[in-house]
Design a protein around this motif. Structure first.
Motif, PDB file in Angstrom:
ATOM      1  N   ALA A   2       0.335  -0.802  -0.063  1.00  0.00           N
ATOM      2  CA  ALA A   2      -0.084   0.045  -0.055  1.00  0.00           C
ATOM      3  C   ALA A   2       0.824   1.536   0.545  1.00  0.00           C
ATOM      4  CB  ALA A   2      -0.983  -0.466   1.399  1.00  0.00           C
ATOM      5  N   PRO A   3       0.206   2.039  -0.484  1.00  0.00           N
ATOM      6  CA  PRO A   3       1.227   3.563  -0.513  1.00  0.00           C
ATOM      7  C   PRO A   3       1.460   3.841   1.094  1.00  0.00           C
ATOM      8  CG  PRO A   3      -0.982   3.910  -2.162  1.00  0.00           C
ATOM      9  CD  PRO A   3      -0.914   1.877  -1.193  1.00  0.00           C
ATOM     10  N   LEU A   4       2.333   4.926   0.680  1.00  0.00           N
ATOM     11  CA  LEU A   4       2.375   6.216   2.375  1.00  0.00           C
ATOM     12  C   LEU A   4       1.448   6.452   2.836  1.00  0.00           C
ATOM     13  CD1 LEU A   4       6.481   5.886   2.573  1.00  0.00           C
ATOM     14  CD2 LEU A   4       4.986   4.495   3.628  1.00  0.00           C
ATOM     15  N   PRO A   5       1.357   6.692   3.640  1.00  0.00           N
ATOM     16  CA  PRO A   5      -0.337   8.046   3.751  1.00  0.00           C
ATOM     17  C   PRO A   5       0.246   8.795   3.208  1.00  0.00           C
ATOM     18  CG  PRO A   5       0.342   7.077   5.221  1.00  0.00           C
ATOM     19  CD  PRO A   5       1.127   6.355   4.779  1.00  0.00           C
ATOM     20  N   ARG A   6      -0.306   9.801   2.301  1.00  0.00           N
ATOM     21  CA  ARG A   6       0.170  11.663   2.465  1.00  0.00           C
ATOM     22  C   ARG A   6      -0.384  12.126   3.331  1.00  0.00           C
ATOM     23  NH1 ARG A   6      -1.004  12.303  -3.815  1.00  0.00           N
ATOM     24  NH2 ARG A   6      -3.131  12.691  -2.948  1.00  0.00           N
ATOM     25  N   THR A   7       0.990  13.071   4.205  1.00  0.00           N
ATOM     26  CA  THR A   7       0.031  13.576   5.116  1.00  0.00           C
ATOM     27  C   THR A   7       0.929  15.377   4.843  1.00  0.00           C
ATOM     28  OG1 THR A   7       0.488  11.889   6.786  1.00  0.00           O
ATOM     29  CG2 THR A   7       0.253  14.467   7.440  1.00  0.00           C
ATOM     30  N   VAL A 144       3.999  21.542   5.176  1.00  0.00           N
ATOM     31  CA  VAL A 144       5.122  20.365   5.121  1.00  0.00           C
ATOM     32  C   VAL A 144       4.541  18.746   5.006  1.00  0.00           C
ATOM     33  CG1 VAL A 144       6.996  18.720   6.009  1.00  0.00           C
ATOM     34  CG2 VAL A 144       6.626  20.789   7.357  1.00  0.00           C
ATOM     35  N   ALA A 145       5.388  18.310   3.849  1.00  0.00           N
ATOM     36  CA  ALA A 145       4.460  17.438   2.993  1.00  0.00           C
ATOM     37  C   ALA A 145       5.230  16.837   2.988  1.00  0.00           C
ATOM     38  CB  ALA A 145       4.229  17.862   1.385  1.00  0.00           C
ATOM     39  N   HIS A 146       4.382  15.295   3.837  1.00  0.00           N
ATOM     40  CA  HIS A 146       5.238  13.884   4.274  1.00  0.00           C
ATOM     41  C   HIS A 146       5.090  12.923   2.779  1.00  0.00           C
ATOM     42  CE1 HIS A 146       6.298  16.178   7.881  1.00  0.00           C
ATOM     43  NE2 HIS A 146       5.323  15.439   8.004  1.00  0.00           N
ATOM     44  N   LEU A 147       5.778  13.082   1.661  1.00  0.00           N
ATOM     45  CA  LEU A 147       5.364  12.000   0.233  1.00  0.00           C
ATOM     46  C   LEU A 147       6.479  10.896   0.116  1.00  0.00           C
ATOM     47  CD1 LEU A 147       4.517  15.365  -1.862  1.00  0.00           C
ATOM     48  CD2 LEU A 147       2.996  13.843  -0.118  1.00  0.00           C
ATOM     49  N   ASP A 148       5.835   9.683   0.158  1.00  0.00           N
ATOM     50  CA  ASP A 148       7.159   8.693  -0.194  1.00  0.00           C
ATOM     51  C   ASP A 148       8.216   8.480   0.806  1.00  0.00           C
ATOM     52  OD1 ASP A 148       5.445   8.471  -2.150  1.00  0.00           O
ATOM     53  OD2 ASP A 148       5.889   8.960  -3.570  1.00  0.00           O
ATOM     54  N   GLY A 149       8.502   8.645   1.810  1.00  0.00           N
ATOM     55  CA  GLY A 149       9.336   9.340   2.865  1.00  0.00           C
ATOM     56  C   GLY A 149      10.223  10.381   2.868  1.00  0.00           C
TER      57      GLY A 149
END
Length: 183
Positions: A2-7, A144-149
């Protein structure tokens, strides 16, 4: 897998009209872009050393700690008071009026106002402000975008098109069609 959550974290202060723009846009896009929007009341004075919004930002911090679902509405009402209607947001009565207009009961609002001087609220606001500084904030708003690590810090409310690109989403202007239907 599953893709990482986008926060997305939005660090803001209600004394910043540019924070208000970013706040409204991200609130409108959170469901369209399917992101988890984390609102982070931040003391701009801790970043810029002079704003005058300490009581309002402590109040929003208390709201976030005890009634986080009310944070969006109370934040918006404080912005409306200070930037749209030129009303005070530093005095206790004006903060209570904003909270009540946002739908909070008088009892809830008074209870939170009594907590703005507590170590818990003071420390939480300081921690959030310090966190924004650690991301590299030099003003507000900061998203601050937390995307794909990975972590991406964007300064300003005029970076939404870049944020959409990072998310792989379409930018449809400040009032996307889905949000326009609700206005």
């Amino acid at each position: 897998m599953a893709p990482l959550p986008r926060t997305l974290e939005l660090f803001y202060d209600v004394l910043s009209p540019y924070s208000w723009l970013g706040f409204e846009i991200l609130c409108r896009y959170q469901n369209i872009w399917n992101v988890s929007l984390q609102l982070r009341p931040t003391l701009i004075a801790g970043i810029m050393k002079d704003s005058g919004s300490l009581s309002a930002m402590r109040f929003l911090t208390a709201v976030n700690l005890e009634h986080p679902k009310m944070l969006e509405k109370v934040s918006r009402e404080l912005w409306m008071r200070v930037w749209s209607r030129d009303e005070d947001i530093t005095e206790p009565q004006s903060i209570l009026a904003a909270a009540e207009k946002a739908g909070m009961s008088t009892e809830q609002a008074r209870g939170l106002l009594e907590k703005i001087a507590t170590p818990q609220v003071k420390n939480q606001l300081k921690e959030t402000t310090d966190k924004a500084c650690k991301y590299g904030a030099f003003g507000l708003p900061v998203t601050v975008a937390h995307l794909d690590g990975q972590t991406h810090m964007l300064f300003g409310s005029d970076r939404m098109e870049l944020l959409a690109h990072l998310l792989g989403e379409k930018w449809m202007g400040p009032v996307p069609p889905a949000a326009a239907a609700r206005l």
